[in-house]
Design a protein around this motif. Structure first.
Motif, mmCIF file in Angstrom:
data_model
loop_
_atom_site.group_PDB
_atom_site.id
_atom_site.type_symbol
_atom_site.label_atom_id
_atom_site.label_comp_id
_atom_site.label_asym_id
_atom_site.label_seq_id
_atom_site.Cartn_x
_atom_site.Cartn_y
_atom_site.Cartn_z
ATOM 1 N N GLN A 81 0.846 -1.178 0.000
ATOM 2 C CA GLN A 81 0.000 0.000 0.000
ATOM 3 C C GLN A 81 0.886 1.234 0.000
ATOM 4 O OE1 GLN A 81 -2.264 -0.788 3.550
ATOM 5 N NE2 GLN A 81 -3.953 -1.608 2.375
ATOM 6 N N GLN A 82 0.284 2.377 -0.294
ATOM 7 C CA GLN A 82 1.024 3.631 -0.317
ATOM 8 C C GLN A 82 0.931 4.299 1.049
ATOM 9 O OE1 GLN A 82 2.782 5.148 -3.195
ATOM 10 N NE2 GLN A 82 3.629 5.883 -1.285
ATOM 11 N N GLY A 83 2.071 4.430 1.703
ATOM 12 C CA GLY A 83 2.142 5.161 2.957
ATOM 13 C C GLY A 83 2.575 6.589 2.673
ATOM 14 N N CYS A 84 2.069 7.520 3.464
ATOM 15 C CA CYS A 84 2.379 8.938 3.286
ATOM 16 C C CYS A 84 2.567 9.574 4.658
ATOM 17 C CB CYS A 84 1.244 9.661 2.570
ATOM 18 S SG CYS A 84 0.589 8.795 1.144
ATOM 19 N N GLN A 85 3.525 10.472 4.751
ATOM 20 C CA GLN A 85 3.800 11.126 6.031
ATOM 21 C C GLN A 85 4.287 12.547 5.771
ATOM 22 O OE1 GLN A 85 7.378 10.123 8.530
ATOM 23 N NE2 GLN A 85 5.763 9.075 9.661
ATOM 24 N N ALA A 86 3.865 13.467 6.617
ATOM 25 C CA ALA A 86 4.309 14.854 6.486
ATOM 26 C C ALA A 86 4.582 15.435 7.861
ATOM 27 C CB ALA A 86 3.252 15.702 5.768
ATOM 28 N N ILE A 87 5.546 16.336 7.903
ATOM 29 C CA ILE A 87 5.773 17.165 9.081
ATOM 30 C C ILE A 87 5.138 18.503 8.740
ATOM 31 C CG2 ILE A 87 7.463 18.239 10.613
ATOM 32 C CD1 ILE A 87 7.490 15.175 10.742
ATOM 33 N N SER A 103 -4.653 0.909 -1.926
ATOM 34 C CA SER A 103 -4.083 0.928 -3.262
ATOM 35 C C SER A 103 -5.020 0.290 -4.270
ATOM 36 C CB SER A 103 -2.738 0.212 -3.262
ATOM 37 O OG SER A 103 -2.182 0.231 -4.538
ATOM 38 N N GLU A 104 -5.270 1.007 -5.375
ATOM 39 C CA GLU A 104 -6.049 0.430 -6.461
ATOM 40 C C GLU A 104 -5.137 -0.331 -7.415
ATOM 41 O OE1 GLU A 104 -6.991 4.267 -6.940
ATOM 42 O OE2 GLU A 104 -8.276 4.118 -5.205
ATOM 43 N N SER A 105 -3.852 -0.049 -7.347
ATOM 44 C CA SER A 105 -2.896 -0.751 -8.206
ATOM 45 C C SER A 105 -1.869 -1.436 -7.306
ATOM 46 C CB SER A 105 -2.202 0.233 -9.150
ATOM 47 O OG SER A 105 -1.316 1.064 -8.425
ATOM 48 N N ALA A 106 -1.040 -2.242 -7.906
ATOM 49 C CA ALA A 106 -0.008 -2.952 -7.150
ATOM 50 C C ALA A 106 1.214 -2.065 -6.943
ATOM 51 C CB ALA A 106 0.388 -4.222 -7.884
ATOM 52 N N GLU A 107 1.186 -0.842 -7.461
ATOM 53 C CA GLU A 107 2.358 0.022 -7.423
ATOM 54 C C GLU A 107 2.292 1.023 -6.270
ATOM 55 O OE1 GLU A 107 5.121 2.003 -10.791
ATOM 56 O OE2 GLU A 107 2.970 2.187 -11.041
ATOM 57 N N SER A 108 3.420 1.185 -5.608
ATOM 58 C CA SER A 108 3.561 2.241 -4.613
ATOM 59 C C SER A 108 4.885 2.941 -4.899
ATOM 60 C CB SER A 108 3.521 1.681 -3.192
ATOM 61 O OG SER A 108 4.615 0.836 -2.979
ATOM 62 N N PRO A 130 10.627 6.377 -9.578
ATOM 63 C CA PRO A 130 9.220 6.786 -9.609
ATOM 64 C C PRO A 130 8.796 7.305 -10.970
ATOM 65 C CG PRO A 130 10.373 7.876 -7.813
ATOM 66 C CD PRO A 130 11.384 7.125 -8.602
ATOM 67 N N SER A 131 9.711 7.879 -11.723
ATOM 68 C CA SER A 131 9.336 8.470 -12.995
ATOM 69 C C SER A 131 9.118 7.436 -14.087
ATOM 70 C CB SER A 131 10.380 9.501 -13.423
ATOM 71 O OG SER A 131 10.311 10.594 -12.531
ATOM 72 N N ALA A 132 9.265 6.155 -13.762
ATOM 73 C CA ALA A 132 8.914 5.120 -14.731
ATOM 74 C C ALA A 132 7.411 5.159 -14.989
ATOM 75 C CB ALA A 132 9.344 3.757 -14.223
ATOM 76 N N ASP A 133 6.643 5.647 -14.004
ATOM 77 C CA ASP A 133 5.196 5.823 -14.141
ATOM 78 C C ASP A 133 4.855 7.211 -13.621
ATOM 79 O OD1 ASP A 133 2.450 5.684 -14.277
ATOM 80 O OD2 ASP A 133 2.250 4.168 -12.713
ATOM 81 N N SER A 134 5.123 8.208 -14.425
ATOM 82 C CA SER A 134 4.937 9.595 -14.016
ATOM 83 C C SER A 134 3.486 9.897 -13.653
ATOM 84 C CB SER A 134 5.411 10.521 -15.133
ATOM 85 O OG SER A 134 5.434 11.853 -14.701
ATOM 86 N N ALA A 135 2.549 9.407 -14.439
ATOM 87 C CA ALA A 135 1.127 9.664 -14.161
ATOM 88 C C ALA A 135 0.714 9.015 -12.844
ATOM 89 C CB ALA A 135 0.265 9.149 -15.304
ATOM 90 N N GLY A 136 1.179 7.791 -12.598
ATOM 91 C CA GLY A 136 0.865 7.109 -11.344
ATOM 92 C C GLY A 136 1.471 7.816 -10.146
ATOM 93 N N LEU A 137 2.721 8.271 -10.293
ATOM 94 C CA LEU A 137 3.385 9.014 -9.222
ATOM 95 C C LEU A 137 2.609 10.282 -8.883
ATOM 96 C CD1 LEU A 137 5.783 9.704 -7.325
ATOM 97 C CD2 LEU A 137 6.859 10.782 -9.305
ATOM 98 N N ARG A 138 2.253 11.038 -9.901
ATOM 99 C CA ARG A 138 1.536 12.306 -9.671
ATOM 100 C C ARG A 138 0.161 12.071 -9.042
ATOM 101 N NH1 ARG A 138 3.144 16.252 -14.693
ATOM 102 N NH2 ARG A 138 5.389 15.903 -14.564
ATOM 103 N N LYS A 143 -3.121 12.287 -4.054
ATOM 104 C CA LYS A 143 -3.967 11.569 -3.092
ATOM 105 C C LYS A 143 -3.355 11.644 -1.692
ATOM 106 C CE LYS A 143 -6.085 8.205 -6.202
ATOM 107 N NZ LYS A 143 -6.179 6.782 -6.553
ATOM 108 N N CYS A 144 -2.039 11.473 -1.612
ATOM 109 C CA CYS A 144 -1.353 11.534 -0.316
ATOM 110 C C CYS A 144 -1.489 12.914 0.326
ATOM 111 C CB CYS A 144 0.128 11.209 -0.480
ATOM 112 S SG CYS A 144 0.507 9.464 -0.605
ATOM 113 N N VAL A 145 -1.185 13.946 -0.430
ATOM 114 C CA VAL A 145 -1.247 15.312 0.102
ATOM 115 C C VAL A 145 -2.667 15.629 0.557
ATOM 116 C CG1 VAL A 145 -1.072 17.758 -0.517
ATOM 117 C CG2 VAL A 145 0.754 16.179 -1.175
ATOM 118 N N ASN A 146 -3.654 15.297 -0.250
ATOM 119 C CA ASN A 146 -5.048 15.579 0.115
ATOM 120 C C ASN A 146 -5.480 14.797 1.349
ATOM 121 O OD1 ASN A 146 -5.393 17.397 -2.002
ATOM 122 N ND2 ASN A 146 -6.100 15.802 -3.407
ATOM 123 N N ALA A 147 -5.084 13.535 1.449
ATOM 124 C CA ALA A 147 -5.454 12.724 2.612
ATOM 125 C C ALA A 147 -4.816 13.264 3.889
ATOM 126 C CB ALA A 147 -5.043 11.270 2.384
#
Length: 162
Positions: A81-87, A103-108, A130-138, A143-147
């Protein structure tokens, strides 16, 4: 006889020194591929999307709860799954917020973003760039920032002065 022992010892040391040098050279050669696989356009996108009250931001791969052998799913591949953290710096102080996205995809993605005097520094230490899938990264980044912002706003005591 002592000279032979010394020569043997030096020969072994010389062998290990050469072997160590080869290993270190190989490892150093791999480092550039693992240290920052973020394209310039993705760096600009991420820097533009960073909220000003974030001091740092991190995206990382996280194993889902119950993925261990006790849960009975040991025969299935673990989908990260995609974990996200911010200070976050606010009037109430400095806070660490974390979320795990379903995660809707297998990629994180693995990404580190730090606010410096010169702006935002964006790096990745993940094995796959990460830039191998630029659209997925963005998409995952937004999603991370909004969550994180939604979770932070849901706790008003962190936003206001104490």
């Amino acid at each position: 006889m002592e000279k032979r022992a010394v020569r043997h010892k030096n020969g072994v040391c010389a062998f290990w020194n050469v072997r160590t040098r080869i290993i270190l050279t190989a490892l150093i050669g791999c480092m550039p591929g693992c240290s920052n696989g973020v394209s310039d356009s993705d760096v600009k996108f991420i820097a533009a999307g960073m909220p000003p009250h974030f001091e740092s931001f991190r995206m990382y791969s996280a194993a889902p709860d119950g993925s261990g052998p006790v849960s009975g799913y040991a025969h299935r591949p673990v989908r990260l799954q995609q974990g996200c953290q911010a200070i976050i710096l606010s009037a109430g102080g400095r806070f660490r917020e974390s979320v795990i996205l379903q995660s809707e995809s297998a990629e994180s993605f693995d990404l580190d973003v730090v606010h410096t005097a010169d702006g935002w520094t964006v790096t990745s230490d993940g094995l796959a760039p990460p830039s191998a899938d630029s659209a997925g990264l963005r998409t995952q980044f937004m999603k991370c920032v909004n969550a994180i912002e939604d979770k932070f706003r849901a706790e008003p005591e962190k936003i206001s002065l104490r």
